[in-house]
Structure formats: C-alpha cells, structure tokens
Design a protein around this motif. Sequence first.
Motif, PDB file in Angstrom:
ATOM      1  N   GLY A 177       0.880  -1.282  -0.194  1.00  0.00           N
ATOM      2  CA  GLY A 177       0.075  -0.120   0.127  1.00  0.00           C
ATOM      3  C   GLY A 177       0.818   1.231  -0.095  1.00  0.00           C
ATOM      4  N   PHE A 178       2.221   1.274   0.399  1.00  0.00           N
ATOM      5  CA  PHE A 178       2.826   2.463   0.543  1.00  0.00           C
ATOM      6  C   PHE A 178       4.422   2.023   0.868  1.00  0.00           C
ATOM      7  N   LEU A 179       5.280   2.681   0.536  1.00  0.00           N
ATOM      8  CA  LEU A 179       6.718   2.621   0.506  1.00  0.00           C
ATOM      9  C   LEU A 179       7.329   3.857   0.868  1.00  0.00           C
ATOM     10  N   ARG A 180       8.320   3.928   2.049  1.00  0.00           N
ATOM     11  CA  ARG A 180       9.027   4.931   2.428  1.00  0.00           C
ATOM     12  C   ARG A 180      10.556   4.760   1.825  1.00  0.00           C
ATOM     13  N   ILE A 181      10.972   5.915   1.045  1.00  0.00           N
ATOM     14  CA  ILE A 181      12.415   5.979   0.715  1.00  0.00           C
ATOM     15  C   ILE A 181      12.912   6.855   1.712  1.00  0.00           C
ATOM     16  N   GLU A 182      14.308   6.297   2.037  1.00  0.00           N
ATOM     17  CA  GLU A 182      14.917   6.924   3.154  1.00  0.00           C
ATOM     18  C   GLU A 182      15.462   8.404   2.914  1.00  0.00           C
ATOM     19  N   PRO A 183      15.497   9.097   3.774  1.00  0.00           N
ATOM     20  CA  PRO A 183      16.129  10.631   3.328  1.00  0.00           C
ATOM     21  C   PRO A 183      17.348  10.734   3.182  1.00  0.00           C
ATOM     22  N   LYS A 184      17.817  11.958   2.714  1.00  0.00           N
ATOM     23  CA  LYS A 184      19.117  12.151   2.298  1.00  0.00           C
ATOM     24  C   LYS A 184      19.704  12.919   3.618  1.00  0.00           C
ATOM     25  N   MET A 185      20.798  12.576   3.931  1.00  0.00           N
ATOM     26  CA  MET A 185      21.732  13.022   5.062  1.00  0.00           C
ATOM     27  C   MET A 185      22.208  14.467   4.455  1.00  0.00           C
ATOM     28  N   LEU A 186      21.836  15.410   5.044  1.00  0.00           N
ATOM     29  CA  LEU A 186      22.180  16.712   4.736  1.00  0.00           C
ATOM     30  C   LEU A 186      23.589  17.450   5.467  1.00  0.00           C
ATOM     31  N   GLY A 187      23.702  16.912   6.567  1.00  0.00           N
ATOM     32  CA  GLY A 187      24.883  17.131   7.395  1.00  0.00           C
ATOM     33  C   GLY A 187      25.034  17.331   8.746  1.00  0.00           C
ATOM     34  N   MET A 188      25.731  17.769   9.396  1.00  0.00           N
ATOM     35  CA  MET A 188      25.830  17.804  10.966  1.00  0.00           C
ATOM     36  C   MET A 188      25.330  19.460  11.388  1.00  0.00           C
ATOM     37  N   LEU A 189      24.479  19.498  12.190  1.00  0.00           N
ATOM     38  CA  LEU A 189      24.174  20.831  12.637  1.00  0.00           C
ATOM     39  C   LEU A 189      25.253  21.636  13.341  1.00  0.00           C
ATOM     40  N   GLU A 190      25.973  20.997  14.223  1.00  0.00           N
ATOM     41  CA  GLU A 190      27.197  21.756  14.871  1.00  0.00           C
ATOM     42  C   GLU A 190      28.239  21.811  13.968  1.00  0.00           C
ATOM     43  N   LYS A 191      28.680  22.999  13.713  1.00  0.00           N
ATOM     44  CA  LYS A 191      29.694  23.178  12.616  1.00  0.00           C
ATOM     45  C   LYS A 191      31.070  23.138  13.331  1.00  0.00           C
ATOM     46  N   HIS A 192      31.317  24.017  14.266  1.00  0.00           N
ATOM     47  CA  HIS A 192      32.895  24.203  14.921  1.00  0.00           C
ATOM     48  C   HIS A 192      32.730  23.222  16.024  1.00  0.00           C
ATOM     49  N   VAL A 193      33.253  21.978  15.759  1.00  0.00           N
ATOM     50  CA  VAL A 193      33.426  20.978  16.673  1.00  0.00           C
ATOM     51  C   VAL A 193      34.845  20.124  16.182  1.00  0.00           C
ATOM     52  N   GLU A 194      35.634  19.628  17.296  1.00  0.00           N
ATOM     53  CA  GLU A 194      36.864  19.052  16.790  1.00  0.00           C
ATOM     54  C   GLU A 194      36.766  18.080  15.919  1.00  0.00           C
ATOM     55  N   GLU A 195      35.660  17.188  16.492  1.00  0.00           N
ATOM     56  CA  GLU A 195      35.501  15.617  15.803  1.00  0.00           C
ATOM     57  C   GLU A 195      34.105  15.331  15.501  1.00  0.00           C
TER      58      GLU A 195
END
Length: 490
Positions: A177-195
Amino acid sequence: MSEKKHLSRSGTKKSVRKTTATRKKASAKRTPTKRKKAKSGGSGIFRKLWSLTWKVSLAVFAVLAFVGLYLDSVVRERFDGHIFDLPTVVYARVLNLAPGSDITISELKQELDVLNYRKVRAPRHPGEYSSSSTKIELIRRPFEFEDGPQPDRHVMLHFNHSGLSRIQSLESKGDMGFLRIEPKMLGMLEKHVEENRLFIKREQFPEILVDALLATEDRDFYQHEGVSPLAILRALVVNIKAGRTVQGGSTLTQQLAKNLFLTQDRTLWRKIREAYIALILDYRYDKDRILEAYLNEVYLGHSQGQAIHGFGLASRFYFGQPVQELRIDQIALLVGMVKGPSYYNPVRYPERAKERRDLVLRLLMKQDVLTASQYDQAVNRDLDIQDNPRVASRQPAYFQQLKNELKQKVGRDYHAQTGLRLFTTLDPVSQIMLERAIKKRIPQLEKVAGKGLEAAAVAVDRRTGEIRAMVGGNERVMTALTVHSTPVAQ
C-alpha cells in the motif's frame, strides 16, 4: 757443664714446641669466631635487602592498586554512559510513495541518484536499482525512521502516464500500500566541533570489515586479554630485522584506551596506563562492545578542520556511501588508513593509499577470507573515492533557519552533541534545481546590474507551507519549518 748446656737447649726446644702448639690451639679457637661474625654480617645484609624489597613491593602494589581503582572508575563512568559526543545529524524529508502518487519515473530516478543508489542490471544488495521505461526494481536501504527501524525492501515500482500505479513486493510476491524511501543526510548541525562521527552499532558493520581490521591490526583480538605479549614480541622481531619501527605491538584495546583516555605523549608512564586501561576494558566489557567502540572512534582523516572518526562517517566522506554498501577494495582502503590517515590519505597520496590497500587485500587472501579471483578483481580497481570528498552538502541558509527554529520551539531543552537526528522538510531534488537556477540566473543579471550580486530564494509547498528548498544571501527568510527529532542511543 756440657750436660747442663745440653739439658738447657733441650728444654728450650720443648718450650718452643709447646709455645707453637699453644698458638695453634689459640688460633684454632679464634677461627670459628671470625667465621661466625662473617656469616652473621652477610645474613644481616640479606635480611635488610629482603626487608627493603618487600616494603618497596608493597608500596608499588599499593600505588598500582590505587591507580587501578581510579582508572576503573574513569573507564566505567564513560563506558556505562555516553562514550562519545555525537553531532546532531540533519536529514531531508522522507519520500512517501503510494499507488496513485503523481511522481514520474524520471523524478524517482533523480531521487535515487541524489541518494547515491547504484544503477545495476539486477539489484542484489541494498542501495541498488534497475529501470526500464515503465518500471523500477529497487532494494531500499534499511533505515531507522521517526517511528522506528525498517529493514531493506526489495520492490518493483510500476508507472503509467499518471504516475506511480503499483508497488509490488518481490519478497512476498504481493502488492504494497505504501513505501518510504529513506531521506538524504544533509550534514551535521554543529559546525565548529573538533571531531565528528556517525555512531553505528556493532551488528551493523559488515563482517568483512571486521575481518580486514583484525587481520591487519590485531589478529589475536578475541584471544588476548587486552594486552598481547606475543604481539609485542612479534613486533620487536620485525622491527629489529627492518632496522626501524615498521610494526606496533599495541592491541586494538590498547589503541582504544589511548584514544579515549590518554594523550599522544610517548612516555613509559603513558604506556603503562594504556596497558592498565586495556586490561580493565577487557575485564569489564565483552569483546564486541570494545570492538564497537573502536570502530566508531578510530581516526580516519580531516574535513575542513574537523576530524573524521569512525568507519561510518569515513565511508560517507570518502565514498558517499553507507559503510554497509562498500566493496571489499573500498573497505581495505579505509582499514589500511588506520595505520596513518595522513600518510595514506587517498586524496593527497593515491599511490601510497593504493599500495597499503593492496597489502590489506593480500592479508585477507592469505587468511582465506578472499579467493585469488576476488583478490585480483579488487586490486585492479581504482581507488574510486569522491572527486570532492565531503560528508554531506550543508545548505548554510537552511541550517541557519533550522537553528533559529530550534531556538524558538525547543529553547533550553535542545542539547547539542547528544546524537539527535533531525528530520526536516527539505526536498533534495528541489534544492538542487533551485541552486542550479540561481547559478544560471546570476550571471545574466550581473550583465545588467553589475558584479557582486547576491541572491536569496525559498521554495515552499503551497499545500502545507513547508520549506522544500532554500538558498540564502544577505536576507534571512523566516518561514515556518517542520522538524522532528529522535535521539541516537550508544
């Protein structure tokens, strides 16, 4: 007279003999006393040394016991809680398909290409699809959606002039009856982190990756107790023969102990603590838990000033694929980089990286993990990394908008670095089309208005008001955004 003299001399001789005998007796009496004194002196020194030895040993034992208790508390505090600080991962919208959806076959193929699905003749693995003029055969990847994890799905999608007409399960041979396609990963919200890292559970890693890692870095991992004297001895022999350090004797557990709890200083005290922590880890936790931590912790390069940790994120960075979908040659490349991510960087030093990759493949063949034909096929492949390696494509304007709305809607309840997954409304296909349109339009406008123009645009679903795409310039677009979040457990 003569008789007296004779008697006198005779008496003298006897007297001399007697005196000599007396001296011998006296000497004989004194000798045992000297020996006793000498023996008594040696015994005293031995007793003093013994006393000093056991006191020093007791002190050392007490220090080691104290250090051990302290290190044990440190290890348990971290391993029984959150081992890592995890970034907030941002995903695009989930594509929901159902019979009657007005999506065309070309639009769905665009979606699959954006998600890095591989087009093949006959799909056999998740992340693969084939297509004709009216059908798409697809093995959807397993994914943890908002309402829980879903396994991979092998389906056939049928299209007509109106759009999607049928979803056929090739596993159950029935209709869906339906099928979900997984979403694209856009990135990490925290930008200024060491790792950064993507946490992946032990059972989600391909077994061939684990085999390659153990064959290369720690073949006795499941036999030793955190420290391997045999590996240290083997490394010593190899290094002596080579005349330089070419092999280390540290186990994976020791490497994990160093990375999680210690500095990179090369001192004897640090090595002692490293071994001590490794023994504690091996005693406290099972092998797969330790291996899971290592697979997610190991350093594998840098991206724009941020360290790439773990095979999950490294797979996305170098190949643009989930680690579960990597070929054996790609896995061997990542495993080979463990020894020196900078030295074997495939972007800067492709020849070094390929040589190291091929060494890992040879080790797998020698241990009968690969056949000779599989080995030949793997070593003849190119490195096949992305042209411009990156984890994902961050849209600065959209991410800023996301931060603003998180602050407004969640406020103090939002905590960064706790492994949240944010499901947004952005449509990655619409985002690409909007970016292309602006990139094409700006040069045309600059011919009239001059150089230095900036643009801002937003595409909104007219029925729901949800943002589907956004490109920002100087202006900040303040339009409502639907956000769902779920935490990731370690």
